[in-house]
Design an enzyme around this catalytic site. Sequence first.
Site, PDB file in Angstrom:
ATOM      1  N   GLY A 148      21.091 -12.623   1.632  1.00  0.00           N
ATOM      2  CA  GLY A 148      22.150 -13.615   1.563  1.00  0.00           C
ATOM      3  C   GLY A 148      21.628 -14.999   1.913  1.00  0.00           C
ATOM      4  O   GLY A 148      20.530 -15.146   2.460  1.00  0.00           O
ATOM      5  N   CYS A 149      22.424 -16.003   1.585  1.00  0.00           N
ATOM      6  CA  CYS A 149      21.986 -17.383   1.810  1.00  0.00           C
ATOM      7  C   CYS A 149      21.884 -17.698   3.294  1.00  0.00           C
ATOM      8  O   CYS A 149      20.851 -18.191   3.759  1.00  0.00           O
ATOM      9  CB  CYS A 149      22.915 -18.349   1.099  1.00  0.00           C
ATOM     10  SG  CYS A 149      24.676 -18.093   1.425  1.00  0.00           S
ATOM     11  N   TYR A 150      22.940 -17.411   4.061  1.00  0.00           N
ATOM     12  CA  TYR A 150      22.879 -17.674   5.504  1.00  0.00           C
ATOM     13  C   TYR A 150      21.774 -16.855   6.176  1.00  0.00           C
ATOM     14  O   TYR A 150      21.027 -17.396   7.000  1.00  0.00           O
ATOM     15  CB  TYR A 150      24.224 -17.357   6.169  1.00  0.00           C
ATOM     16  CG  TYR A 150      25.350 -18.319   5.887  1.00  0.00           C
ATOM     17  CD1 TYR A 150      25.237 -19.673   6.206  1.00  0.00           C
ATOM     18  CD2 TYR A 150      26.556 -17.886   5.348  1.00  0.00           C
ATOM     19  CE1 TYR A 150      26.296 -20.562   5.987  1.00  0.00           C
ATOM     20  CE2 TYR A 150      27.612 -18.759   5.125  1.00  0.00           C
ATOM     21  CZ  TYR A 150      27.488 -20.094   5.452  1.00  0.00           C
ATOM     22  OH  TYR A 150      28.529 -20.954   5.236  1.00  0.00           O
ATOM     23  N   THR A 152      18.971 -15.822   4.963  1.00  0.00           N
ATOM     24  CA  THR A 152      17.658 -16.367   4.650  1.00  0.00           C
ATOM     25  C   THR A 152      17.330 -17.553   5.547  1.00  0.00           C
ATOM     26  O   THR A 152      16.265 -17.603   6.181  1.00  0.00           O
ATOM     27  CB  THR A 152      17.598 -16.792   3.163  1.00  0.00           C
ATOM     28  OG1 THR A 152      17.810 -15.644   2.352  1.00  0.00           O
ATOM     29  CG2 THR A 152      16.264 -17.429   2.821  1.00  0.00           C
ATOM     30  N   ALA A 153      18.254 -18.514   5.622  1.00  0.00           N
ATOM     31  CA  ALA A 153      18.005 -19.693   6.465  1.00  0.00           C
ATOM     32  C   ALA A 153      17.839 -19.276   7.921  1.00  0.00           C
ATOM     33  O   ALA A 153      16.923 -19.734   8.612  1.00  0.00           O
ATOM     34  CB  ALA A 153      19.148 -20.697   6.317  1.00  0.00           C
TER      35      ALA A 153
END
Lengths: 345, 345, 345, 345
Positions: A148-150, A152-153
Amino acid sequence: MNVGVVGATGYSGVELYRLLANHPEVEMCNVYSSSLDKVAYTEIFPHLQEISGEQINAINAEEMKKELDVVFLATPSGISKELVPELTGSKAKVIDLSGDLRLKTPGEYEKWYGKNPASAALLDNAVYGLSEWNQQAIKKADVVANPGCYPTASLLGLAPLVNSEEIKSQSVIIDAKSGLSGAGKKASLTSSFAESQENFRIYKVHQHQHIPEIEQQLQWWSGKKEKITFSTHLVPMTRGIMATMYVELLKDWNTESLQDYYQSIYESSPFVRVRKKGSFPSTRDVYGSNYCDIAVELDERTNRVTIVSVIDNLLKGAAGQAVQNMNLMFGLEETTGLTQFPIYP
Amino acid sequence: MNVGVVGATGYSGVELYRLLANHPEVEMCNVYSSSLDKVAYTEIFPHLQEISGEQINAINAEEMKKELDVVFLATPSGISKELVPELTGSKAKVIDLSGDLRLKTPGEYEKWYGKNPASAALLDNAVYGLSEWNQQAIKKADVVANPGCYPTASLLGLAPLVNSEEIKSQSVIIDAKSGLSGAGKKASLTSSFAESQENFRIYKVHQHQHIPEIEQQLQWWSGKKEKITFSTHLVPMTRGIMATMYVELLKDWNTESLQDYYQSIYESSPFVRVRKKGSFPSTRDVYGSNYCDIAVELDERTNRVTIVSVIDNLLKGAAGQAVQNMNLMFGLEETTGLTQFPIYP
Amino acid sequence: MNVGVVGATGYSGVELYRLLANHPEVEMCNVYSSSLDKVAYTEIFPHLQEISGEQINAINAEEMKKELDVVFLATPSGISKELVPELTGSKAKVIDLSGDLRLKTPGEYEKWYGKNPASAALLDNAVYGLSEWNQQAIKKADVVANPGCYPTASLLGLAPLVNSEEIKSQSVIIDAKSGLSGAGKKASLTSSFAESQENFRIYKVHQHQHIPEIEQQLQWWSGKKEKITFSTHLVPMTRGIMATMYVELLKDWNTESLQDYYQSIYESSPFVRVRKKGSFPSTRDVYGSNYCDIAVELDERTNRVTIVSVIDNLLKGAAGQAVQNMNLMFGLEETTGLTQFPIYP
Amino acid sequence: MNVGVVGATGYSGVELYRLLANHPEVEMCNVYSSSLDKVAYTEIFPHLQEISGEQINAINAEEMKKELDVVFLATPSGISKELVPELTGSKAKVIDLSGDLRLKTPGEYEKWYGKNPASAALLDNAVYGLSEWNQQAIKKADVVANPGCYPTASLLGLAPLVNSEEIKSQSVIIDAKSGLSGAGKKASLTSSFAESQENFRIYKVHQHQHIPEIEQQLQWWSGKKEKITFSTHLVPMTRGIMATMYVELLKDWNTESLQDYYQSIYESSPFVRVRKKGSFPSTRDVYGSNYCDIAVELDERTNRVTIVSVIDNLLKGAAGQAVQNMNLMFGLEETTGLTQFPIYP
């Protein structure tokens, strides 16, 4: 290589198309949709006029298995757990951008997504595709669960300290902020311009489905159950995620030693850039690119560490990392087709 | 009442003018500038055409002392510590919106602002104007130090728990986000549209001058030295602040009991609105108004509490609270001239 | 006065509520919806928490006729032509903000709106509510057709020259730009943030339903059939309209004489402000207010005149002008309840 | 090829760097500044960290002449008329993005730019670089005057009709809108976020320095003096220009015949895309790409034609067209290094 993008009318889908159509090793890029059939891709996306000759086709697993080397699933949650089993047993590898195959415990998926989970066999088979930290498994995988995007960061920012067991247990707080494209291409009042512009919002407090995804990975690294506090906010911008993270350390570090450590860890990771002292990344620094920029700084007054991590949610947080994983799966240079500079300003 | 606004060409200054010119108890509102003299106010602000007949005048302390009942200082830091001594000893009360008079310890001011502090006598005399929590002192004050925008949002969110000593020492983390108007009306590359739009930035990490202001007030309440971790971010919008705060509690609470407690504390505070379970405020909910909206929710998985507080930085975070303080100082109803609804959308 | 707002959950509806709840002559402001019944208004609009105690009720014409002095219809087109006949014959006057009652020729309504028109009797009875130019008729009206947002900005800019027959026939070109709130409060892909931000779009080229509304009024003034070229654009902002207009004159004017003429025409109009030479209005100059700011300048090289007119589409372009018309209909001072300053910045 | 970018710290300069560093025929890309020397390029642009190893150097004409095949001048007006003469007589070709060399009549430059013009010899030698319409001259040029952003969008939209003498003389009206990056990278109050966001502004009415540039080219095509009416507006976005143009035709056309004609004219122009009936371009359709998208439609009611043309002002309006011209000058495929897809969303 011949590739296919399922869910090609969404934001991650069309971003995949942009990357894959320009990828030097990709010969053919088919586009599929669950709602459209035999429609010119340029009908949906006028910005692709005179660029794309593709036609959107209905999903056809048989055809995909015959023609394609890799299928990207850029679909909402709930679809790929049906489609992936149909595709396995063929030469077609699968990279799934939905959340369906990320959580290894079916009960957790049910709890956080409120839907029926994929089969245990399928979940077992899927490799979590955090490119920088799972390269060996990704290279051998048939099915990759793209993060997911969150997560990954957040995970790229936490990994160096969690892996070396430097972080005090249960101390991780992640305050995450995202642009609106993360909500996907859809008509919704909440995502409308008039409701979003000149507005900063918090949402899904303590309830975001990315919480168990982050905790699962932290546990793999540290070997310990980790509970995080995780908040998500909507920023009036289209692309970009910043995760501001607060952790407590077990041993003494200073800002320089932390930065040196992060730099050494990510030295051979072409897409992770660590900032020098006094410099912090903005989301614009990675806009339109596959980079993740990270800063780490000790708050000497409280002895807590602040970690800042930014990505473009549609690239490193979705389509970009998916192509990076494809490169790994097919033995290509990790950066192939992903060398776009950030767009500035 | 006759009032004056020094620094009337800045954003807080013109917002003060908007409030004071419509205030039912204000008869005359003079506008002053340190850089302009005898210039029509509408020259600087065409949106006031046919509304304002005022002329901007140079600062003239003698005249102010004779004519004015209250002087608002909406000046950059470093100016009011010179001007306030000139005004004292007159009927003119002073409400200072700069940071000059907030920190009681001169050394702290020097350390965080990098400038010479005001005299100890002046600092002693200035009352910290957090309207909801310092009413008795404000009512008797000659000089009020109007709180900073971040401290207002943060302290109103933390006050109920800190005052009752429910918070674990040193556990407070404040992740704050602000619109661009907080930087003031000025030409700077960082504040330019092309650098700010579609960008989310973190700045002054661990170094913001509002840190000691918040800590000083927390210490007044709890009697204990408090060190906070405090991060500030720039959101691509003009107005609005959200402070997302994370604290650990000493005793057992649940979300309902927390919300009930907050609601009881702020029952008689007309500008603080506490949210019910499941509802969280957005900055737009207070845009253009003097409200501070607060939500509080226990993260049951980690036993941490998340507190969310939003204000319009130019109103409750500056001009609005200043007028609220004027109302208190002059024995008026607290809400006089401040009943504007939030502008939506 | 007791008033009611039908369509109170939309943007014009809630803006009407903001104005009417603060209007000194309004005692009670009921809110109605075609889709909701017995729902607290604050459920829909959290920004009204502790401000509004209203309950949204289903439309009930009988009750309205008994209780209300004026009913505002802030409904989509197609509804008020049913509701207004039910309300007539009572003390309740009607101000209709939908487009249903603006076009006097039923065939034109059908052609441009693609719906069945209101009855000829109803259309005859409705007075076009361009406040500055139709005051006598508005004062005596039972039913006012409140002008559209684009027609308001355009007509106030054109009126002085068209009324004095100074404009070359068929020479009027209007290039209009609007913020997104003009599209109403709704879920639509086109209005979504990700599609609208960092994007400037043209829409309904030569086909906007405000074209016949503008032409009808121009014809009333000039006595001649007028065909205009009219383009509408979407600006990535929430509020504000600018109409940039190009006309050819029949006689010789210069910029000064044009400005003097405009200033003399609008001298007694409290909401129309004419700019001096070299100064042009921005939409921000009228944000949140009922003003219409106008500049007029001769292009000496081509002998064409450029007229620039800005309004806040939700105020002078909808709710504000509606309240202004109410004031006129009930013999109140035109500016009652409408003296809000523009919000800046 | 070895190339150099002068003014590399500005927005056009860094966009040139982005294109040239990825250009397959460019080996070395030096960056120069008039204000900095021996500074790492990443000091100014952190988004280029780990991407660029370049060092910004002071301008050194001698070195450029020896080392470089082409020099791009992305400087403010007033600089290149000094620098270009120093560079001529060498192998280094020059592409000038400032306005200094565009107007052939020195008096016009003086009148509109308010500065001393370049020498007549230099102006004579400079070829106007509207790539699609001046290819033969550009191919042979030593010095190219790269067109302005507004002229590029406007002229590409007008060219087909003006070249075939179909437009009624003096009938051209151009209503142009631009994002803020067009103002360049600088600290100015007008360009600040708080002044620009949620604001639509008109500026330089009848006075923009691009007026004579457009008229000069129209005259070259039609052989007749042409006076246009030209308005420029600022849109709260960073990139993108839309020119909405209104013209009157001498003969009968309909929308289909116009579109067919435009399509035939631009059939072999890879960067100009003509829309089909009913479809109009948005600025987002070309964001981050070198495309110019055009729609043309007859307003049957008034017999005027509306032409809509959009570009990314930093690409087709500056750096992109400059690289396109470099390709033409060096016999490369016109699209080399310019095949980036538009970024969406």
